[in-house]
Scaffold this motif. Structure first.
Motif: not given
Length: 210
Positions: A18-20, A191, A196-197
């Motif tokens: 899920y991090f972008r 996300s 942001v994650t």
């Protein structure tokens, strides 16, 4: 429904899924940040409570260390404390969270960081409180959402922060809830459209960079 899910493997998986990076790069320039510490009360984090989250023993030390470093870096930490009585929350959950119940006090481990505490009565930490005014007064551009529970008060507050014009960082290992499915559902949703994650460690790297 409850499970001890907050493992190193889970955290790595969530970050990878899920991090972008492109979103992170957009948020990074907005460096005036504050940490929101949502509802870190004994009610959720002590084994004797009916609402105890099984992963709390893994989660609490990680968050204490994050707050210690954030405080060292001069980042404001704003705590919330939840209580309710005879309202829609009581109807939904089948009971009150009285203000005078010792279990509704903030957990002892977090008290060294509790310079600012906002009391709230629903999931949204902005509703009926002075949180936005406090953040505006500090010149905050970006909020870092941490605490419990991931899919209820933390997610609702993160969404509301975005709607009110704040950049939102929602670390994958910065919140806790009852199980993996609830936690992942929040990360999947936020996300995509709200936050942001990164990891807590990546947030500290950002906060400490020039």
């Amino acid at each position: 429904m409850k499970e001890d899910y907050f493992t190193g493997e889970f955290i790595v998986d969530m970050r990878e899924m899920y991090f972008r990076l492109k979103k992170w790069e957009k948020v990074k320039p907005f460096r005036k940040a504050a940490v929101l510490a949502i509802d870190l009360q004994a009610y959720f984090l002590r084994a004797e409570s009916r609402a105890f989250l099984p992963s709390a023993p893994r989660f609490v030390p990680r968050l204490v260390e994050f707050y210690r470093e954030a405080e060292r870096l001069g980042v404001p930490i704003i705590f919330t404390r939840h209580f309710h009585r005879d309202d829609i929350m009581t109807l939904w959950w089948g009971g009150d969270m009285p203000k005078d119940n010792p279990l509704n006090e903030l957990l002892e481990e977090f008290k060294p960081f509790t310079g600012t505490v906002i009391e709230k009565k629903t999931y949204n930490a902005f509703h009926g409180t002075n949180l936005e005014g406090l953040l505006r007064g500090l010149g905050v551009e970006t909020v870092i959402v941490t605490g419990v529970m991931t899919h209820l008060c933390c997610e609702t507050t993160a969404r509301e922060a975005f709607v009110r014009g704040f950049n939102v960082i929602f670390p994958v290992d910065g919140t806790l809830t009852q199980n993996r499915l609830f936690h992942e559902a929040t990360l999947r949703n936020l996300s995509h459209g709200f936050a942001v994650t990164p990891l807590l460690s990546e947030v500290l790297e950002w906060l400490s960079s020039e």
